[in-house]
Motif scaffolding. Structure first.
Motif, PDB file in Angstrom:
ATOM      1  N   VAL A   1      18.311 -40.864  32.352  1.00 18.39           N
ATOM      2  CA  VAL A   1      17.445 -41.860  31.770  1.00 18.39           C
ATOM      3  C   VAL A   1      17.951 -43.069  32.281  1.00 18.39           C
ATOM      4  CG1 VAL A   1      16.389 -42.974  29.813  1.00 18.39           C
ATOM      5  CG2 VAL A   1      16.989 -40.660  29.723  1.00 18.39           C
ATOM      6  N   ILE A   2      17.001 -43.920  32.754  1.00 19.23           N
ATOM      7  CA  ILE A   2      17.475 -45.252  33.521  1.00 19.23           C
ATOM      8  C   ILE A   2      17.174 -46.124  32.277  1.00 19.23           C
ATOM      9  CG2 ILE A   2      16.833 -46.932  35.248  1.00 19.23           C
ATOM     10  CD1 ILE A   2      16.310 -44.573  37.180  1.00 19.23           C
ATOM     11  N   LEU A   3      18.079 -47.151  31.950  1.00 15.93           N
ATOM     12  CA  LEU A   3      17.904 -48.048  31.195  1.00 15.93           C
ATOM     13  C   LEU A   3      18.540 -49.433  31.945  1.00 15.93           C
ATOM     14  CD1 LEU A   3      19.336 -46.321  27.842  1.00 15.93           C
ATOM     15  CD2 LEU A   3      16.865 -47.072  28.400  1.00 15.93           C
ATOM     16  N   THR A   4      17.743 -50.597  31.227  1.00 15.39           N
ATOM     17  CA  THR A   4      18.376 -52.056  31.725  1.00 15.39           C
ATOM     18  C   THR A   4      19.165 -52.694  30.644  1.00 15.39           C
ATOM     19  OG1 THR A   4      16.601 -53.249  31.067  1.00 15.39           O
ATOM     20  CG2 THR A   4      16.168 -52.108  32.829  1.00 15.39           C
ATOM     21  N   LYS A   5      20.066 -53.620  31.095  1.00 13.95           N
ATOM     22  CA  LYS A   5      20.718 -54.464  30.086  1.00 13.95           C
ATOM     23  C   LYS A   5      20.315 -56.045  30.412  1.00 13.95           C
ATOM     24  CE  LYS A   5      25.180 -56.107  28.452  1.00 13.95           C
ATOM     25  NZ  LYS A   5      26.638 -56.021  28.641  1.00 13.95           N
ATOM     26  N   ARG A   6      19.655 -56.659  29.459  1.00 13.73           N
ATOM     27  CA  ARG A   6      18.618 -57.626  29.662  1.00 13.73           C
ATOM     28  C   ARG A   6      19.954 -58.952  29.840  1.00 13.73           C
ATOM     29  NH1 ARG A   6      13.745 -58.301  28.097  1.00 13.73           N
ATOM     30  NH2 ARG A   6      14.162 -60.325  26.900  1.00 13.73           N
ATOM     31  N   SER A   7      19.618 -59.741  30.553  1.00 10.55           N
ATOM     32  CA  SER A   7      20.372 -60.984  30.941  1.00 10.55           C
ATOM     33  C   SER A   7      20.773 -61.815  29.468  1.00 10.55           C
ATOM     34  CB  SER A   7      19.644 -62.016  31.702  1.00 10.55           C
ATOM     35  OG  SER A   7      20.465 -63.093  31.891  1.00 10.55           O
ATOM     36  N   SER A   8      22.017 -62.124  29.614  1.00 11.74           N
ATOM     37  CA  SER A   8      22.584 -62.511  28.442  1.00 11.74           C
ATOM     38  C   SER A   8      21.933 -64.158  28.207  1.00 11.74           C
ATOM     39  CB  SER A   8      24.126 -62.887  28.347  1.00 11.74           C
ATOM     40  OG  SER A   8      24.757 -63.500  29.497  1.00 11.74           O
ATOM     41  N   GLN A   9      21.217 -64.740  29.420  1.00 17.87           N
ATOM     42  CA  GLN A   9      20.710 -65.977  29.412  1.00 17.87           C
ATOM     43  C   GLN A   9      19.297 -65.983  28.795  1.00 17.87           C
ATOM     44  OE1 GLN A   9      22.940 -68.298  30.263  1.00 17.87           O
ATOM     45  NE2 GLN A   9      24.152 -66.543  30.593  1.00 17.87           N
ATOM     46  N   LEU A  10      18.807 -64.603  28.608  1.00 20.64           N
ATOM     47  CA  LEU A  10      17.378 -64.957  28.124  1.00 20.64           C
ATOM     48  C   LEU A  10      17.127 -65.289  26.547  1.00 20.64           C
ATOM     49  CD1 LEU A  10      15.962 -61.491  29.493  1.00 20.64           C
ATOM     50  CD2 LEU A  10      15.407 -63.780  30.245  1.00 20.64           C
ATOM     51  N   LYS A  11      15.919 -65.857  26.110  1.00 18.77           N
ATOM     52  CA  LYS A  11      15.709 -66.352  24.930  1.00 18.77           C
ATOM     53  C   LYS A  11      15.656 -65.487  24.209  1.00 18.77           C
ATOM     54  CE  LYS A  11      12.409 -69.554  22.492  1.00 18.77           C
ATOM     55  NZ  LYS A  11      11.062 -70.294  22.697  1.00 18.77           N
ATOM     56  N   HIS A  12      14.810 -64.340  24.400  1.00 18.31           N
ATOM     57  CA  HIS A  12      14.429 -63.312  23.251  1.00 18.31           C
ATOM     58  C   HIS A  12      15.437 -62.078  23.898  1.00 18.31           C
ATOM     59  CE1 HIS A  12      11.163 -65.452  21.686  1.00 18.31           C
ATOM     60  NE2 HIS A  12      10.622 -65.679  23.097  1.00 18.31           N
TER      61      HIS A  12
ATOM     62  N   GLU B   1       6.077 -53.659  35.269  1.00 15.98           N
ATOM     63  CA  GLU B   1       7.341 -54.372  34.995  1.00 15.98           C
ATOM     64  C   GLU B   1       8.414 -53.546  35.473  1.00 15.98           C
ATOM     65  OE1 GLU B   1       7.966 -57.213  33.194  1.00 15.98           O
ATOM     66  OE2 GLU B   1       6.002 -57.691  32.180  1.00 15.98           O
ATOM     67  N   ALA B   2       8.386 -52.307  35.630  1.00 14.98           N
ATOM     68  CA  ALA B   2       9.391 -51.470  36.320  1.00 14.98           C
ATOM     69  C   ALA B   2       9.589 -52.021  37.493  1.00 14.98           C
ATOM     70  CB  ALA B   2       9.245 -50.027  35.898  1.00 14.98           C
ATOM     71  N   HIS B   3       8.612 -52.423  38.201  1.00 10.04           N
ATOM     72  CA  HIS B   3       8.624 -52.546  39.589  1.00 10.04           C
ATOM     73  C   HIS B   3       9.354 -53.966  39.821  1.00 10.04           C
ATOM     74  CE1 HIS B   3       6.507 -53.701  43.795  1.00 10.04           C
ATOM     75  NE2 HIS B   3       7.631 -53.025  43.855  1.00 10.04           N
ATOM     76  N   GLU B   4       8.831 -55.080  38.827  1.00 18.28           N
ATOM     77  CA  GLU B   4       9.358 -56.377  38.821  1.00 18.28           C
ATOM     78  C   GLU B   4      10.797 -56.331  38.484  1.00 18.28           C
ATOM     79  OE1 GLU B   4       6.939 -58.502  36.286  1.00 18.28           O
ATOM     80  OE2 GLU B   4       5.121 -58.158  37.812  1.00 18.28           O
ATOM     81  N   GLU B   5      11.073 -55.543  37.329  1.00 22.23           N
ATOM     82  CA  GLU B   5      12.462 -55.819  36.812  1.00 22.23           C
ATOM     83  C   GLU B   5      13.729 -54.819  37.727  1.00 22.23           C
ATOM     84  OE1 GLU B   5      12.323 -54.770  32.935  1.00 22.23           O
ATOM     85  OE2 GLU B   5      10.913 -56.190  32.300  1.00 22.23           O
ATOM     86  N   ILE B   6      13.256 -53.665  38.050  1.00 19.49           N
ATOM     87  CA  ILE B   6      14.244 -52.942  38.936  1.00 19.49           C
ATOM     88  C   ILE B   6      13.919 -52.558  40.140  1.00 19.49           C
ATOM     89  CG2 ILE B   6      15.242 -52.108  36.372  1.00 19.49           C
ATOM     90  CD1 ILE B   6      14.126 -49.341  37.022  1.00 19.49           C
TER      91      ILE B   6
ATOM     92  N   THR C   1      16.429 -47.734  45.783  1.00 22.21           N
ATOM     93  CA  THR C   1      17.539 -48.839  45.827  1.00 22.21           C
ATOM     94  C   THR C   1      16.919 -49.700  44.704  1.00 22.21           C
ATOM     95  OG1 THR C   1      17.608 -48.619  48.202  1.00 22.21           O
ATOM     96  CG2 THR C   1      18.197 -50.983  47.009  1.00 22.21           C
ATOM     97  N   VAL C   2      18.035 -49.719  43.708  1.00 20.80           N
ATOM     98  CA  VAL C   2      17.701 -50.649  42.461  1.00 20.80           C
ATOM     99  C   VAL C   2      17.731 -52.075  42.889  1.00 20.80           C
ATOM    100  CG1 VAL C   2      18.778 -51.211  40.330  1.00 20.80           C
ATOM    101  CG2 VAL C   2      18.597 -48.699  40.926  1.00 20.80           C
ATOM    102  N   ARG C   3      16.812 -52.909  42.336  1.00 18.79           N
ATOM    103  CA  ARG C   3      17.017 -54.450  42.480  1.00 18.79           C
ATOM    104  C   ARG C   3      16.610 -55.205  41.278  1.00 18.79           C
ATOM    105  NH1 ARG C   3      13.357 -52.808  46.569  1.00 18.79           N
ATOM    106  NH2 ARG C   3      11.931 -53.916  45.549  1.00 18.79           N
ATOM    107  N   PRO C   4      17.769 -55.457  40.663  1.00 21.62           N
ATOM    108  CA  PRO C   4      17.688 -55.897  39.207  1.00 21.62           C
ATOM    109  C   PRO C   4      16.849 -57.392  39.574  1.00 21.62           C
ATOM    110  CG  PRO C   4      19.854 -55.284  39.431  1.00 21.62           C
ATOM    111  CD  PRO C   4      19.120 -55.209  40.850  1.00 21.62           C
ATOM    112  N   GLU C   5      15.879 -57.683  38.478  1.00 19.30           N
ATOM    113  CA  GLU C   5      15.348 -58.949  38.672  1.00 19.30           C
ATOM    114  C   GLU C   5      16.284 -60.131  38.020  1.00 19.30           C
ATOM    115  OE1 GLU C   5      10.854 -60.976  37.175  1.00 19.30           O
ATOM    116  OE2 GLU C   5      11.845 -59.253  36.168  1.00 19.30           O
ATOM    117  N   PRO C   6      16.566 -61.011  39.141  1.00 12.88           N
ATOM    118  CA  PRO C   6      17.389 -62.124  38.778  1.00 12.88           C
ATOM    119  C   PRO C   6      16.929 -63.048  37.622  1.00 12.88           C
ATOM    120  CG  PRO C   6      16.686 -62.199  41.233  1.00 12.88           C
ATOM    121  CD  PRO C   6      15.829 -61.284  40.539  1.00 12.88           C
ATOM    122  N   GLY C   7      18.010 -63.283  36.744  1.00 18.05           N
ATOM    123  CA  GLY C   7      17.776 -63.995  35.635  1.00 18.05           C
ATOM    124  C   GLY C   7      17.302 -63.042  34.228  1.00 18.05           C
ATOM    125  N   GLU C   8      16.774 -62.212  34.495  1.00 17.08           N
ATOM    126  CA  GLU C   8      16.101 -61.129  33.505  1.00 17.08           C
ATOM    127  C   GLU C   8      16.912 -60.038  33.343  1.00 17.08           C
ATOM    128  OE1 GLU C   8      11.820 -59.607  31.932  1.00 17.08           O
ATOM    129  OE2 GLU C   8      12.028 -61.061  33.395  1.00 17.08           O
TER     130      GLU C   8
END
Length: 199
Positions: free
Chosen positions: A55-66, A92-97, A133-140
């Motif tokens: 299962v692929i998961l993300t860790k959200r940026s520590s700079q996010l408001k929520h 969203e998966a396309h944008e985020e990863i 190729t995983v591309r994490p969304e900068p800032g998110e």
């Protein structure tokens, strides 16, 4: 071991009912009347590697408001241009990863989940057709990682913990994996998947 590692997932998706919420373990919670729930879609991305499912998961940026720094599925609210929650989850998966929607075979949906942030979240389970190729969304998105489905499928890997939230104790599921603290809505959805796979 099941000959087809996807078989328990497909069985889980074939079952009806069973919506969940962030309040499942907190039955005394009084929800405000007239609250408006917004639709959202998240992708539960599965990928097969060396005979096992991850299962692929993300860790959200520590700079996010929520939800800064939290482990989450790729996904977000349903925008006006999205046809439905599945379209939102794939976008969203396309944008985020960096996951191309054309590289995803949608297998089905799990029951929707209500969050403390007033979303009705539809978990869309998708099988990734090929490595990408995983591309994490900068800032998110701070990090993208994988968890073996076997870890998630074992109810013994889940525990119930609590913390203070809005002046009250809030109980929630956790499913730690290595350095990653999987909890809250993400853990609750995965716990529901585990229960369905075990039935």
């Amino acid at each position: 071991m099941t000959a087809d590692p996807l078989a328990p997932v497909l069985k889980a998706l074939s079952q009806g009912g069973g919506a969940s919420s962030d309040f499942d373990l907190n039955p005394g919670t009084v929800l405000p009347e007239g609250r408006k729930l917004r639709p959202a879609g998240v992708l539960v991305p599965l990928i097969q590697r060396e005979g096992r499912i991850e299962v692929i998961l993300t860790k959200r940026s520590s700079q996010l408001k929520h939800h800064p720094g939290q482990v989450a599925f790729p996904g977000g609210k349903v925008d006006p241009d999205d046809a439905d929650a599945t379209a939102a989850a794939l976008r969203e998966a396309h944008e985020e990863i960096g996951l191309d929607p054309a590289n995803v075979e949608v297998l089905g949906e799990l029951p929707w989940h209500e969050t403390v942030t007033n979303f009705t979240m539809t978990p869309v389970v998708g099988l990734i057709r090929a490595e990408f190729t995983v591309r994490p969304e900068p800032g998110e998105v701070e990090e993208v990682f994988r968890v073996p489905l076997d870890h998630i499928a074992n109810p013994a890997n889940f525990s119930i913990q609590s913390r203070q939230w809005l002046g009250r104790e809030r109980r929630y599921f956790t499913a730690p994996f290595g350095p990653y603290y999987i909890w809250g809505a993400t853990a609750r959805i995965l716990r529901g998947l585990a229960e369905r796979m075990a039935e």
